[in-house]
Each structure stands twice: as C-alpha cells, then as structure tokens.
Design an enzyme around this catalytic site. Sequence first.
Site: not given
Ligand code: 13P
Length: 252
Positions: A9, A11, A97, A99, A169, A175, A215
């Site tokens: 992803n 982003k 997601h 976010e 997640e 992150g 992560s």
């Molecule tokens: P990270 O791997 O950067 O923690 O992000 C995970 C994520 O949100 C994937 O959709």
Amino acid sequence: MRQKIVAGNWKCNTNLQEGIELAKAVDTVVASKGADDVVVVLGTPFTHITKVVETVNTERIGVAAQNCAAEAKGAYTGEVSAEMVKSTGANYVILGHSERREYYGETSETLNKKLALALENKLTPIYCCGEALDIREAGTQNAFVKKQLDETIFKLSSDDFKKIAIAYEPIWAIGTGVTASSEQAQEIHAFIRGTIAEKFGNEIAEGTSILYGGSCKPSNAKELFANKDVDGGLIGGASMKAEDFIGIINGF
Ligand code: 13P
C-alpha cells in the site's frame, strides 16, 4: 480461495515517475526471487495505476487501487469509480483502511456501497479492519473488530464474501515501528476466522485470506507468516523499497 498474499500500500507517496521506477524494481525482483505461490499486489495511487499495469507482468503481479467511489458514476467531482479502476486493468481495491475511516470519515454505510460496486465490477476488495491503541489497552479488540465485520462484509452474500480478502491492521502498529507480536496476530486472526465460520461456515472461513498489516518488514515477516491464520501482509512503508518488499514476500 485462501491464498498467500503480500500487498503493498503505497498510500500518498511517489510521483508518477518514482512510482513507475518502484514498480519496475518490484517486477524485476519478483521475477527473479519471488516465491511462485505468493500473490503479489501493488496498491498504487490512482494516477499511477494505468502505467503500473503496463509496467509489471500482470500475470505475476496484481494492481490495486487504494479506494473507490461510493457511487457508480455521475456528478461527484474528484471521485474515481470502481468501473474506472477496473478499466485500467487493476484487479484489486483496498477498502476501509483506518486512514480513510479516520481522516475522510468513511463509515460502514459508505463502505457497503463501495464493497458492492467493487464486487459488481469484479475487483477483489482487500477489506481492512483493526482497532486503535485505547481499545487494545482495554482488551476489547475482538468485540471492536467483530462489530466492524458485522456492519460491513458480514452483510454480503456468501458468494460475494468468498471473493474478498481481509487485512487486520491494528492502528497502533501502522507506521509506528511497533508490530503486533506473532501471538497477538495469531490470536486475533484466529478470532476473525472463527467469526467467519460462525457466519458463513467452516469451508468459507478456511478459504478466506486474512492478511496482517502494521510495521511488517523483512525482519518480522517470517515469524508473522508462520502463524496458521496469517495468510500474508498488507505493507505500507516497507513496500516502498523493492528489496524490503521482496524480503517480506520471501518471509513465507
Ligand atoms: P506500515 O507497514 O507502514 O505500518 O503501514 C501498514 C498499512 O497501513 C498498510 O495498509
């Protein structure tokens, strides 16, 4: 069908040229080092999808949008529909997601519309769920995740449910560099599979791919993927470097 899946992803990262370079690099390493039994997916910004589809070997690498509109078409300035995504050659869409839920107010109601349109357009939804830190600290993560599922993908017909993948997640791991331990991941993945079994039966539960995200990196992928209910990963930061991404793919 239950598959091993490692999905990136990206982003809101990379301009088009950087995205093409990254896709090329991933395509090269996957062709030379990627385990054949792992489905590899790249979740790119909308602007990059067409070019990434042209750049990679799509027999080997799937391409995902990170969202789609809740409406089929019409006067919705700035939106990108599921049909548009499909017409690029992409086959997946990441939906729900954390976010998008947090920053763009995406509700279960909106997600249900997006899920229906994605499925109608033959995109495979990668449906995300997962709890924030306060919920984990209160120990109520299972009930929280079950509610997310009850309000959305558990409303699908069993035929449609079979077409989706799930990504668990935990928000506190996204992150942050903090990863769920292997035991924490297995525990909640087993819980999710159990709730699927209650709702749709054992066969469908055993056939569902449940990915872990948060992560995930080459150094912890092997331990996470060794769990019987962890079928792969949805990868943010570590999907931005082809060598790290292949390290995770080879964590199986
Ligand atoms: P990270 O791997 O950067 O923690 O992000 C995970 C994520 O949100 C994937 O959709």
